[in-house]
Design a protein around this motif. Structure first.
Motif, PDB file in Angstrom:
ATOM      1  N   GLU A 126      74.924 -76.330  85.774  1.00  0.00           N
ATOM      2  CA  GLU A 126      75.624 -75.184  85.842  1.00  0.00           C
ATOM      3  C   GLU A 126      75.317 -74.083  84.929  1.00  0.00           C
ATOM      4  OE1 GLU A 126      78.015 -71.635  86.691  1.00  0.00           O
ATOM      5  OE2 GLU A 126      78.195 -73.426  88.198  1.00  0.00           O
ATOM      6  N   LYS A 127      74.851 -74.136  83.958  1.00  0.00           N
ATOM      7  CA  LYS A 127      74.517 -73.409  82.952  1.00  0.00           C
ATOM      8  C   LYS A 127      72.892 -72.961  83.018  1.00  0.00           C
ATOM      9  CE  LYS A 127      72.255 -78.017  80.170  1.00  0.00           C
ATOM     10  NZ  LYS A 127      72.101 -78.705  79.107  1.00  0.00           N
ATOM     11  N   THR A 128      72.405 -74.152  84.298  1.00  0.00           N
ATOM     12  CA  THR A 128      71.075 -73.489  84.847  1.00  0.00           C
ATOM     13  C   THR A 128      71.597 -71.663  85.899  1.00  0.00           C
ATOM     14  OG1 THR A 128      70.382 -75.082  85.312  1.00  0.00           O
ATOM     15  CG2 THR A 128      68.644 -73.551  86.375  1.00  0.00           C
ATOM     16  N   GLU A 129      72.977 -71.952  86.288  1.00  0.00           N
ATOM     17  CA  GLU A 129      73.349 -71.004  87.101  1.00  0.00           C
ATOM     18  C   GLU A 129      73.989 -69.793  85.974  1.00  0.00           C
ATOM     19  OE1 GLU A 129      72.864 -70.459  90.139  1.00  0.00           O
ATOM     20  OE2 GLU A 129      72.258 -72.220  90.156  1.00  0.00           O
ATOM     21  N   ASP A 130      74.408 -70.181  85.044  1.00  0.00           N
ATOM     22  CA  ASP A 130      74.807 -69.262  83.677  1.00  0.00           C
ATOM     23  C   ASP A 130      73.618 -68.182  83.317  1.00  0.00           C
ATOM     24  OD1 ASP A 130      77.191 -69.932  84.232  1.00  0.00           O
ATOM     25  OD2 ASP A 130      77.053 -71.362  82.760  1.00  0.00           O
ATOM     26  N   TRP A 131      71.862 -69.297  83.047  1.00  0.00           N
ATOM     27  CA  TRP A 131      71.454 -68.938  82.587  1.00  0.00           C
ATOM     28  C   TRP A 131      70.980 -67.892  83.528  1.00  0.00           C
ATOM     29  CZ3 TRP A 131      66.158 -68.738  84.533  1.00  0.00           C
ATOM     30  CH2 TRP A 131      65.374 -67.839  83.611  1.00  0.00           C
ATOM     31  N   LEU A 132      70.566 -68.115  84.947  1.00  0.00           N
ATOM     32  CA  LEU A 132      70.369 -66.816  86.250  1.00  0.00           C
ATOM     33  C   LEU A 132      70.878 -66.010  85.960  1.00  0.00           C
ATOM     34  CD1 LEU A 132      69.300 -69.824  88.846  1.00  0.00           C
ATOM     35  CD2 LEU A 132      67.677 -67.871  87.337  1.00  0.00           C
ATOM     36  N   ARG A 133      72.387 -65.699  86.006  1.00  0.00           N
ATOM     37  CA  ARG A 133      72.616 -64.590  86.171  1.00  0.00           C
ATOM     38  C   ARG A 133      72.932 -63.097  85.134  1.00  0.00           C
ATOM     39  NH1 ARG A 133      77.011 -68.113  89.023  1.00  0.00           N
ATOM     40  NH2 ARG A 133      77.465 -68.801  86.597  1.00  0.00           N
ATOM     41  N   SER A 134      72.353 -64.411  83.854  1.00  0.00           N
ATOM     42  CA  SER A 134      72.478 -63.578  82.561  1.00  0.00           C
ATOM     43  C   SER A 134      70.885 -62.998  82.093  1.00  0.00           C
ATOM     44  CB  SER A 134      72.299 -64.627  80.996  1.00  0.00           C
ATOM     45  OG  SER A 134      72.186 -63.615  80.101  1.00  0.00           O
ATOM     46  N   TRP A 135      70.194 -63.591  82.634  1.00  0.00           N
ATOM     47  CA  TRP A 135      69.039 -63.327  82.857  1.00  0.00           C
ATOM     48  C   TRP A 135      68.494 -61.749  84.003  1.00  0.00           C
ATOM     49  CZ3 TRP A 135      64.841 -65.061  87.079  1.00  0.00           C
ATOM     50  CH2 TRP A 135      63.059 -64.999  86.416  1.00  0.00           C
ATOM     51  N   GLU A 136      69.161 -61.776  85.629  1.00  0.00           N
ATOM     52  CA  GLU A 136      69.661 -60.784  85.922  1.00  0.00           C
ATOM     53  C   GLU A 136      70.212 -59.962  85.167  1.00  0.00           C
ATOM     54  OE1 GLU A 136      70.370 -59.520  90.656  1.00  0.00           O
ATOM     55  OE2 GLU A 136      71.772 -61.642  89.729  1.00  0.00           O
ATOM     56  N   ARG A 137      71.696 -60.229  84.509  1.00  0.00           N
ATOM     57  CA  ARG A 137      72.068 -58.441  83.753  1.00  0.00           C
ATOM     58  C   ARG A 137      71.244 -58.256  82.316  1.00  0.00           C
ATOM     59  NH1 ARG A 137      76.535 -62.443  84.300  1.00  0.00           N
ATOM     60  NH2 ARG A 137      75.828 -63.372  82.103  1.00  0.00           N
ATOM     61  N   GLY A 138      70.398 -58.653  82.087  1.00  0.00           N
ATOM     62  CA  GLY A 138      69.685 -58.782  81.220  1.00  0.00           C
ATOM     63  C   GLY A 138      67.868 -57.734  81.256  1.00  0.00           C
ATOM     64  N   PHE A 139      66.621 -58.543  81.111  1.00  0.00           N
ATOM     65  CA  PHE A 139      65.556 -58.275  81.379  1.00  0.00           C
ATOM     66  C   PHE A 139      65.047 -58.314  82.523  1.00  0.00           C
ATOM     67  CE2 PHE A 139      65.288 -61.641  78.127  1.00  0.00           C
ATOM     68  CZ  PHE A 139      64.494 -62.560  79.108  1.00  0.00           C
ATOM     69  N   GLY A 140      66.109 -59.289  82.950  1.00  0.00           N
ATOM     70  CA  GLY A 140      65.571 -59.749  84.279  1.00  0.00           C
ATOM     71  C   GLY A 140      63.466 -60.072  84.682  1.00  0.00           C
ATOM     72  N   PRO A 141      63.316 -60.998  85.760  1.00  0.00           N
ATOM     73  CA  PRO A 141      61.782 -60.786  86.164  1.00  0.00           C
ATOM     74  C   PRO A 141      60.730 -59.302  86.118  1.00  0.00           C
ATOM     75  CG  PRO A 141      63.212 -60.694  87.868  1.00  0.00           C
ATOM     76  CD  PRO A 141      63.939 -60.999  86.814  1.00  0.00           C
ATOM     77  N   HIS A 142      60.255 -60.497  85.192  1.00  0.00           N
ATOM     78  CA  HIS A 142      59.436 -58.814  85.181  1.00  0.00           C
ATOM     79  C   HIS A 142      57.771 -59.244  84.881  1.00  0.00           C
ATOM     80  CE1 HIS A 142      60.343 -60.206  80.464  1.00  0.00           C
ATOM     81  NE2 HIS A 142      58.625 -59.587  80.629  1.00  0.00           N
ATOM     82  N   VAL A 143      56.913 -58.495  84.807  1.00  0.00           N
ATOM     83  CA  VAL A 143      55.475 -58.205  84.592  1.00  0.00           C
ATOM     84  C   VAL A 143      54.819 -57.803  83.544  1.00  0.00           C
ATOM     85  CG1 VAL A 143      52.923 -58.800  85.533  1.00  0.00           C
ATOM     86  CG2 VAL A 143      54.649 -59.548  87.132  1.00  0.00           C
ATOM     87  N   SER A 144      54.234 -58.303  82.182  1.00  0.00           N
ATOM     88  CA  SER A 144      54.151 -57.139  81.002  1.00  0.00           C
ATOM     89  C   SER A 144      53.468 -57.108  81.060  1.00  0.00           C
ATOM     90  CB  SER A 144      54.132 -58.372  80.095  1.00  0.00           C
ATOM     91  OG  SER A 144      55.930 -59.089  79.350  1.00  0.00           O
ATOM     92  N   LEU A 145      53.039 -55.762  80.344  1.00  0.00           N
ATOM     93  CA  LEU A 145      51.669 -54.981  80.684  1.00  0.00           C
ATOM     94  C   LEU A 145      51.518 -54.628  79.262  1.00  0.00           C
ATOM     95  CD1 LEU A 145      52.995 -52.361  83.467  1.00  0.00           C
ATOM     96  CD2 LEU A 145      51.647 -54.320  83.375  1.00  0.00           C
ATOM     97  N   ILE A 146      52.116 -54.464  78.493  1.00  0.00           N
ATOM     98  CA  ILE A 146      52.372 -53.930  77.012  1.00  0.00           C
ATOM     99  C   ILE A 146      52.654 -55.192  76.233  1.00  0.00           C
ATOM    100  CG2 ILE A 146      52.007 -52.901  75.083  1.00  0.00           C
ATOM    101  CD1 ILE A 146      51.881 -50.586  77.331  1.00  0.00           C
ATOM    102  N   TYR A 147      52.084 -55.479  75.267  1.00  0.00           N
ATOM    103  CA  TYR A 147      52.403 -56.413  74.075  1.00  0.00           C
ATOM    104  C   TYR A 147      52.470 -55.772  72.925  1.00  0.00           C
ATOM    105  CZ  TYR A 147      52.600 -61.003  76.559  1.00  0.00           C
ATOM    106  OH  TYR A 147      52.994 -61.903  77.350  1.00  0.00           O
ATOM    107  N   GLY A 148      53.243 -54.914  72.547  1.00  0.00           N
ATOM    108  CA  GLY A 148      53.130 -54.509  70.469  1.00  0.00           C
ATOM    109  C   GLY A 148      54.711 -54.231  69.966  1.00  0.00           C
ATOM    110  N   SER A 149      53.841 -53.305  68.550  1.00  0.00           N
ATOM    111  CA  SER A 149      55.426 -53.516  68.080  1.00  0.00           C
ATOM    112  C   SER A 149      55.806 -51.690  68.002  1.00  0.00           C
ATOM    113  CB  SER A 149      55.378 -53.333  66.742  1.00  0.00           C
ATOM    114  OG  SER A 149      54.608 -55.224  66.161  1.00  0.00           O
ATOM    115  N   VAL A 150      55.316 -50.665  68.958  1.00  0.00           N
ATOM    116  CA  VAL A 150      55.474 -49.697  68.495  1.00  0.00           C
ATOM    117  C   VAL A 150      56.562 -49.062  69.648  1.00  0.00           C
ATOM    118  CG1 VAL A 150      54.853 -46.867  68.291  1.00  0.00           C
ATOM    119  CG2 VAL A 150      53.595 -49.123  67.148  1.00  0.00           C
ATOM    120  N   SER A 151      57.220 -48.220  69.283  1.00  0.00           N
ATOM    121  CA  SER A 151      58.603 -47.744  70.611  1.00  0.00           C
ATOM    122  C   SER A 151      57.116 -46.948  71.178  1.00  0.00           C
ATOM    123  CB  SER A 151      59.568 -47.026  69.545  1.00  0.00           C
ATOM    124  OG  SER A 151      60.457 -47.825  69.225  1.00  0.00           O
TER     125      SER A 151
END
Length: 214
Positions: A126-151
């Motif tokens: 169940e905690k895995t399902e909870d994590w999936l729901r939280s993941w979806e509500r948050g940033f969700g699955p993605h492919v990063s393009l840039i790492y950095g500290s400047v907005s």
């Protein structure tokens, strides 16, 4: 990122593998100083990937990480459908700029990755399902393009989005996905390769210790 992660990469022969690699390692870093008057961003080179989960303890896969990765009950490759939606600017170093991915096509793979990787080998709970729901509500699955500290502001994001699209990455705009018929037109990919990567090391050392093709 803490401990070890499971990544999904496009198949090495897929055009997006080359396109995303060039964007991450050359095209976008060349634009970064032009996008920020506050500081020059130092580029970080990493393989194009979608993080399925992090937080995997080394004790989970033990002395034979390849055998552990091979044992995971992943869905068949044709069931894994990465579909791009839009380019997003984030406020976290490792999510400074990324392509958001629809969750439906990767939910099953992420469920296994999280359930077996983080739930101490007991599989999907169940905690895995909870994590999936939280993941979806948050940033969700993605492919990063840039790492950095400047907005990245809205004007810079629009410019980056144009550059990404010019590289052959097709974006659905977060719609139902009907515009993206399959993964062969630059709108994503089917299947792929899963890497097990110790991401508690410096970014330059993010290399797989086990690899599995779906």
């Amino acid at each position: 990122m803490p401990h070890t992660s499971l990544w999904l990469l496009p198949p090495p022969t897929h055009p997006l593998h080359s396109a995303l690699t060039t964007l991450i390692s050359h095209t976008l870093p060349a634009l970064l100083p032009l996008e920020s008057t506050a500081a020059t961003l130092s580029p970080h080179f990493f393989a194009p990937h979608l993080t399925l989960t992090s937080d995997i303890l080394p004790s989970t896969y033990g002395a034979d990480p390849q055998a552990w990765l091979d044992s995971l009950p992943f869905p068949a490759g044709e069931e894994v459908q990465v579909r791009f939606e839009r380019v997003v600017a984030g406020d976290v170093f490792v999510r400074r700029c990324y392509v958001k991915v629809g969750i439906d096509g990767v939910r099953g793979l992420a469920r296994v990755a999280r359930g077996w990787g983080v739930s101490e080998g007991r599989g999907v709970e169940e905690k895995t399902e909870d994590w999936l729901r939280s993941w979806e509500r948050g940033f969700g699955p993605h492919v990063s393009l840039i790492y950095g500290s400047v907005s990245i502001d809205e004007d810079a994001l629009e410019r980056l989005t144009r550059v990404v699209e010019e590289a052959g990455v097709k974006l659905s705009g977060g719609k139902s996905g009907s515009e993206v018929v399959d993964g062969s037109d630059g709108g994503g990919w089917t299947g792929g390769v899963v890497w097990l990567v110790p991401t508690d090391r410096p970014i330059a050392e993010w290399k797989p210790i086990a690899v599995r093709e779906l």
